[in-house]
Design a protein around this motif. Structure first.
Motif, PDB file in Angstrom:
ATOM      1  N   ASN A  11       0.766  -1.172   0.125  1.00  0.00           N
ATOM      2  CA  ASN A  11       0.032  -0.003  -0.086  1.00  0.00           C
ATOM      3  C   ASN A  11       0.842   1.170   0.165  1.00  0.00           C
ATOM      4  OD1 ASN A  11      -1.584   2.105   0.356  1.00  0.00           O
ATOM      5  ND2 ASN A  11      -2.713   1.354   2.441  1.00  0.00           N
ATOM      6  N   TRP A  12       1.342   1.576  -1.176  1.00  0.00           N
ATOM      7  CA  TRP A  12       2.187   2.772  -1.033  1.00  0.00           C
ATOM      8  C   TRP A  12       1.831   4.009  -0.869  1.00  0.00           C
ATOM      9  CZ3 TRP A  12       6.230   0.231  -0.251  1.00  0.00           C
ATOM     10  CH2 TRP A  12       6.817  -0.904  -1.078  1.00  0.00           C
ATOM     11  N   ALA A  13       0.490   4.130  -1.558  1.00  0.00           N
ATOM     12  CA  ALA A  13      -0.290   5.237  -1.415  1.00  0.00           C
ATOM     13  C   ALA A  13      -0.265   5.727   0.248  1.00  0.00           C
ATOM     14  CB  ALA A  13      -1.747   5.355  -2.093  1.00  0.00           C
ATOM     15  N   GLY A  14      -0.821   4.736   0.906  1.00  0.00           N
ATOM     16  CA  GLY A  14      -0.918   4.589   2.467  1.00  0.00           C
ATOM     17  C   GLY A  14       0.095   5.060   3.074  1.00  0.00           C
ATOM     18  N   VAL A  15       1.512   4.708   2.750  1.00  0.00           N
ATOM     19  CA  VAL A  15       2.787   5.245   3.220  1.00  0.00           C
ATOM     20  C   VAL A  15       2.983   6.488   2.939  1.00  0.00           C
ATOM     21  CG1 VAL A  15       5.150   4.682   2.893  1.00  0.00           C
ATOM     22  CG2 VAL A  15       3.799   2.687   2.845  1.00  0.00           C
ATOM     23  N   LEU A  16       2.761   7.028   1.753  1.00  0.00           N
ATOM     24  CA  LEU A  16       3.114   8.194   1.243  1.00  0.00           C
ATOM     25  C   LEU A  16       1.957   9.249   2.024  1.00  0.00           C
ATOM     26  CD1 LEU A  16       3.985   7.723  -2.563  1.00  0.00           C
ATOM     27  CD2 LEU A  16       5.575   8.282  -0.542  1.00  0.00           C
ATOM     28  N   ILE A  57       1.291   9.314   5.046  1.00  0.00           N
ATOM     29  CA  ILE A  57       1.810   9.653   6.487  1.00  0.00           C
ATOM     30  C   ILE A  57       2.722  10.843   6.434  1.00  0.00           C
ATOM     31  CG2 ILE A  57       3.146   8.682   8.300  1.00  0.00           C
ATOM     32  CD1 ILE A  57       2.292   5.746   7.237  1.00  0.00           C
ATOM     33  N   GLY A  58       2.731  11.771   7.053  1.00  0.00           N
ATOM     34  CA  GLY A  58       3.595  13.058   7.065  1.00  0.00           C
ATOM     35  C   GLY A  58       4.997  12.482   7.355  1.00  0.00           C
ATOM     36  N   GLY A  59       5.735  13.271   6.682  1.00  0.00           N
ATOM     37  CA  GLY A  59       7.256  13.076   7.148  1.00  0.00           C
ATOM     38  C   GLY A  59       7.972  11.985   6.414  1.00  0.00           C
ATOM     39  N   THR A  60       7.060  11.092   5.608  1.00  0.00           N
ATOM     40  CA  THR A  60       7.855   9.867   5.085  1.00  0.00           C
ATOM     41  C   THR A  60       8.308  10.118   3.513  1.00  0.00           C
ATOM     42  OG1 THR A  60       5.673   8.982   4.147  1.00  0.00           O
ATOM     43  CG2 THR A  60       6.478   8.335   6.287  1.00  0.00           C
ATOM     44  N   SER A  61       9.353   9.564   3.141  1.00  0.00           N
ATOM     45  CA  SER A  61      10.065   9.538   1.985  1.00  0.00           C
ATOM     46  C   SER A  61      10.449   8.101   1.634  1.00  0.00           C
ATOM     47  CB  SER A  61      11.341  10.486   1.642  1.00  0.00           C
ATOM     48  OG  SER A  61      11.076  11.817   2.096  1.00  0.00           O
ATOM     49  N   LEU A  62       9.604   7.867   0.244  1.00  0.00           N
ATOM     50  CA  LEU A  62       9.716   6.379  -0.239  1.00  0.00           C
ATOM     51  C   LEU A  62      10.625   6.590  -1.485  1.00  0.00           C
ATOM     52  CD1 LEU A  62       8.688   3.384  -0.452  1.00  0.00           C
ATOM     53  CD2 LEU A  62       6.843   4.515  -2.031  1.00  0.00           C
ATOM     54  N   HIS A  63      11.455   5.329  -1.210  1.00  0.00           N
ATOM     55  CA  HIS A  63      12.642   4.988  -2.055  1.00  0.00           C
ATOM     56  C   HIS A  63      12.716   3.593  -2.803  1.00  0.00           C
ATOM     57  CE1 HIS A  63      14.772   8.870  -1.023  1.00  0.00           C
ATOM     58  NE2 HIS A  63      14.356   8.603  -0.093  1.00  0.00           N
ATOM     59  N   VAL A 104      12.246   3.339   3.479  1.00  0.00           N
ATOM     60  CA  VAL A 104      11.456   4.507   3.568  1.00  0.00           C
ATOM     61  C   VAL A 104      12.093   5.486   4.730  1.00  0.00           C
ATOM     62  CG1 VAL A 104       9.169   5.542   4.456  1.00  0.00           C
ATOM     63  CG2 VAL A 104       9.455   3.258   3.546  1.00  0.00           C
ATOM     64  N   ASN A 105      12.253   6.651   4.415  1.00  0.00           N
ATOM     65  CA  ASN A 105      12.804   7.591   5.390  1.00  0.00           C
ATOM     66  C   ASN A 105      11.852   8.352   6.132  1.00  0.00           C
ATOM     67  OD1 ASN A 105      15.484   7.094   5.309  1.00  0.00           O
ATOM     68  ND2 ASN A 105      15.931   8.450   3.547  1.00  0.00           N
ATOM     69  N   CYS A 106      11.589   8.199   7.730  1.00  0.00           N
ATOM     70  CA  CYS A 106      10.369   8.900   8.220  1.00  0.00           C
ATOM     71  C   CYS A 106      11.162  10.048   8.996  1.00  0.00           C
ATOM     72  CB  CYS A 106       9.948   7.999   9.302  1.00  0.00           C
ATOM     73  SG  CYS A 106       9.096   6.565   8.428  1.00  0.00           S
ATOM     74  N   THR A 107      11.010  11.140   8.775  1.00  0.00           N
ATOM     75  CA  THR A 107      11.486  12.307   9.614  1.00  0.00           C
ATOM     76  C   THR A 107      10.223  12.933  10.527  1.00  0.00           C
ATOM     77  OG1 THR A 107      11.208  13.840   7.963  1.00  0.00           O
ATOM     78  CG2 THR A 107      13.342  12.802   8.120  1.00  0.00           C
ATOM     79  N   GLY A 108      10.662  13.493  11.620  1.00  0.00           N
ATOM     80  CA  GLY A 108       9.864  14.267  12.409  1.00  0.00           C
ATOM     81  C   GLY A 108      10.710  15.333  13.183  1.00  0.00           C
ATOM     82  N   ARG A 109       9.660  16.321  13.792  1.00  0.00           N
ATOM     83  CA  ARG A 109      10.316  17.240  14.428  1.00  0.00           C
ATOM     84  C   ARG A 109      11.075  16.748  15.780  1.00  0.00           C
ATOM     85  NH1 ARG A 109       7.194  20.323  16.816  1.00  0.00           N
ATOM     86  NH2 ARG A 109       5.175  19.591  16.058  1.00  0.00           N
ATOM     87  N   ALA A 135      10.408  11.015  18.767  1.00  0.00           N
ATOM     88  CA  ALA A 135       9.005  10.461  19.088  1.00  0.00           C
ATOM     89  C   ALA A 135       8.409  10.370  17.668  1.00  0.00           C
ATOM     90  CB  ALA A 135       8.427  10.737  20.091  1.00  0.00           C
ATOM     91  N   GLN A 136       8.274  11.528  16.980  1.00  0.00           N
ATOM     92  CA  GLN A 136       7.224  11.897  15.974  1.00  0.00           C
ATOM     93  C   GLN A 136       7.670  11.094  14.717  1.00  0.00           C
ATOM     94  OE1 GLN A 136       6.808  15.760  14.398  1.00  0.00           O
ATOM     95  NE2 GLN A 136       5.735  16.331  15.926  1.00  0.00           N
ATOM     96  N   ALA A 137       9.020  10.909  14.530  1.00  0.00           N
ATOM     97  CA  ALA A 137       9.857  10.052  13.613  1.00  0.00           C
ATOM     98  C   ALA A 137       9.513   8.567  13.731  1.00  0.00           C
ATOM     99  CB  ALA A 137      11.166  10.251  13.303  1.00  0.00           C
ATOM    100  N   VAL A 138       9.336   7.958  15.093  1.00  0.00           N
ATOM    101  CA  VAL A 138       9.128   6.825  15.310  1.00  0.00           C
ATOM    102  C   VAL A 138       7.743   6.384  15.207  1.00  0.00           C
ATOM    103  CG1 VAL A 138       9.012   5.238  17.518  1.00  0.00           C
ATOM    104  CG2 VAL A 138      11.132   6.472  17.022  1.00  0.00           C
ATOM    105  N   GLU A 139       6.778   7.318  15.529  1.00  0.00           N
ATOM    106  CA  GLU A 139       5.500   7.191  15.279  1.00  0.00           C
ATOM    107  C   GLU A 139       5.100   7.056  13.911  1.00  0.00           C
ATOM    108  OE1 GLU A 139       2.846   7.049  16.872  1.00  0.00           O
ATOM    109  OE2 GLU A 139       1.168   7.363  15.404  1.00  0.00           O
ATOM    110  N   ALA A 140       5.564   7.780  13.088  1.00  0.00           N
ATOM    111  CA  ALA A 140       5.464   7.701  11.585  1.00  0.00           C
ATOM    112  C   ALA A 140       5.890   6.189  10.987  1.00  0.00           C
ATOM    113  CB  ALA A 140       6.182   8.931  10.720  1.00  0.00           C
TER     114      ALA A 140
END
Ligand code: ADP
Ligand code: MG
Length: 378
Positions: A327-332, A334-340, A356-361, A364-369
């Motif tokens: 489900n790539w659309a679902g992954v994308l 999610i805020g802060g995700t970059s798909l490669h 997938v790189n998940c960044t956050g402020r 904890a935010q990055a882990v949540e993503a």
């Protein structure tokens, strides 16, 4: 300096090569890839694909004539081929460094010679050497000295009998026997060392492996207890190798606080993929900058990040061999995700298909993503 618009060359055709092509092309270079496969992640994005064996001298000459500099994306590139290329163009990293790093026996001896600790081990080139190995190395892991990756060419052995059996199963090729260590965590340091010896070191990454394959890399903005020691050890190794290019040093942290080097990779590394979205400069751009003789970029971390590897397994959500597109659309969404995704035609279990790189402020935010991504890809 090699100016944008000119050609850069690459030995190897996998995903690391593909991401190198993208980064070099972003800087305006054209890239020629030498890869024996008829198609692959790097060849499909390169400006030129020379389809030939890595030892093919005619093909090597063609690559060297087209390109002012050549780099590599895998450590098992024949060192001899790098020497052939070096007679005609700049080659980073050089054959001398790659030759050491592609052989676990030479690699461990070199690291130890630089005053950096490695896991307790014995070189095993014969049954006799295995029989005289210290009992302290059991339970241990027997690893083939050459050509292993992603936990392949490794056997967990409880005693000398099991080790002898595994040694025979590996075809009695040179191996190292390492003590099985009680790991607190695994770290890695990716750095770039330029033609002038200047170094830029990426922040220390914390890695979690599953079944011998990297699964998750995590970085927070703040340094932690091991940051300085790991960074200094990686720098000592790079200087000792007179290294030119991007290098990764993998570390083990033991429960008693010891920091040991596991292995070195003479190229960008899976655990450095976070840099593509979380740093000023990616590890692949650094690779292009080094070979072109450009100033290195900043490795500053811009945001906490969690990198998740995507293996072919996620195409097979049931036990049956029925492929389902994730489900790539679902992954994308999610805020802060970059798909490669690496553009591999066939999804196979345990095969690296993307990340997938998940960044956050905050971390904890990055882990949540990242947790949301894992939930979707399960
Ligand atoms: P590869 O070349 O396949 O990456 P490694 O030697 O890095 O091989 O081993 C892969 C993983 O297996 C490591 O990241 C670590 O999780 C585990 N491992 C390897 N050697 C040891 C060891 N001596 N003790 C405990 N775990 C180990
Ligand atoms: Mg490894």
């Amino acid at each position: 300096m090699i100016a944008p618009g000119e050609w850069l060359g690459l030995m190897g055709g996998g995903q690391l090569g593909r991401m190198f092509c993208h980064a070099a092309q972003s800087l305006g270079y054209r890239v020629a890839v030498l890869d024996p496969a008829s198609e692959g992640p790097a060849a499909s994005v390169a400006d030129l694909h020379i389809q030939a064996e890595y030892e093919d001298e005619t093909a090597l000459l063609k690559l060297a004539q087209r390109c002012r500099a050549v780099t590599t994306e895998f450590e098992n590139v024949p060192a001899r081929s790098l020497e052939v290329l070096a007679a005609h163009c700049r080659v980073t990293p050089g054959a001398h460094a790659v030759e050491i790093v592609q052989d676990r026996i030479a690699e461990k001896a070199f690291i130890a010679s630089q005053g950096v600790a490695v896991a307790p081990y014995a070189a095993v080139r014969s049954e006799a050497e295995l029989c005289s190995a210290s009992a302290n190395l059991f339970p241990g892991i027997l690893k083939v000295a050459r050509l292993g990756y992603d936990g392949k060419g490794q056997a967990r052995v409880r005693n000398a009998d099991e080790a002898l059996k595994a040694f025979a199963e590996f075809g009695s090729v040179p191996c190292v026997l390492e003590a099985m260590l009680d790991l607190k965590e695994e770290l890695s340091v990716v750095l770039a060392r330029g033609l002038d010896g200047a170094c830029e070191v990426f922040p220390v990454a914390r890695n979690v492996h599953e079944q011998g394959i990297l699964a998750v890399t995590t970085l927070d903005l703040e340094p932690f207890a091991m940051t300085e020691r790991a960074t200094q050890a990686a720098l000592a190794i790079a200087r000792g190798l007179k290294y030119e290019g991007v290098l990764c040093v993998e570390f083990f942290v033991l429960r008693d606080g010891q920091l040991l080097v596991n292995e070195i990779a003479p190229r960008p590394h899976n655990s450095g993929h976070f840099s593509m979205n979380a740093c000023v400069t990616s590890q692949f751009e650094q690779q292009a900058r080094v070979m072109a003789g450009l100033p290195l970029g900043s490795t500053r971390l811009l945001a906490p990040v969690v990198m998740l590897n995507i293996l072919g397994d996620v195409w097979y959500p049931t036990v049956e061999d029925v492929q389902v597109e994730p489900n790539w659309a679902g992954v994308l969404a999610i805020g802060g995700t970059s798909l490669h995704l690496y553009g591999k035609r066939e999804a196979r279990r345990a095969r690296k298909m993307g990340h997938v790189n998940c960044t956050g402020r905050t971390l904890a935010q990055a882990v949540e993503a990242a947790n949301q991504v894992v939930g979707l890809l399960r």
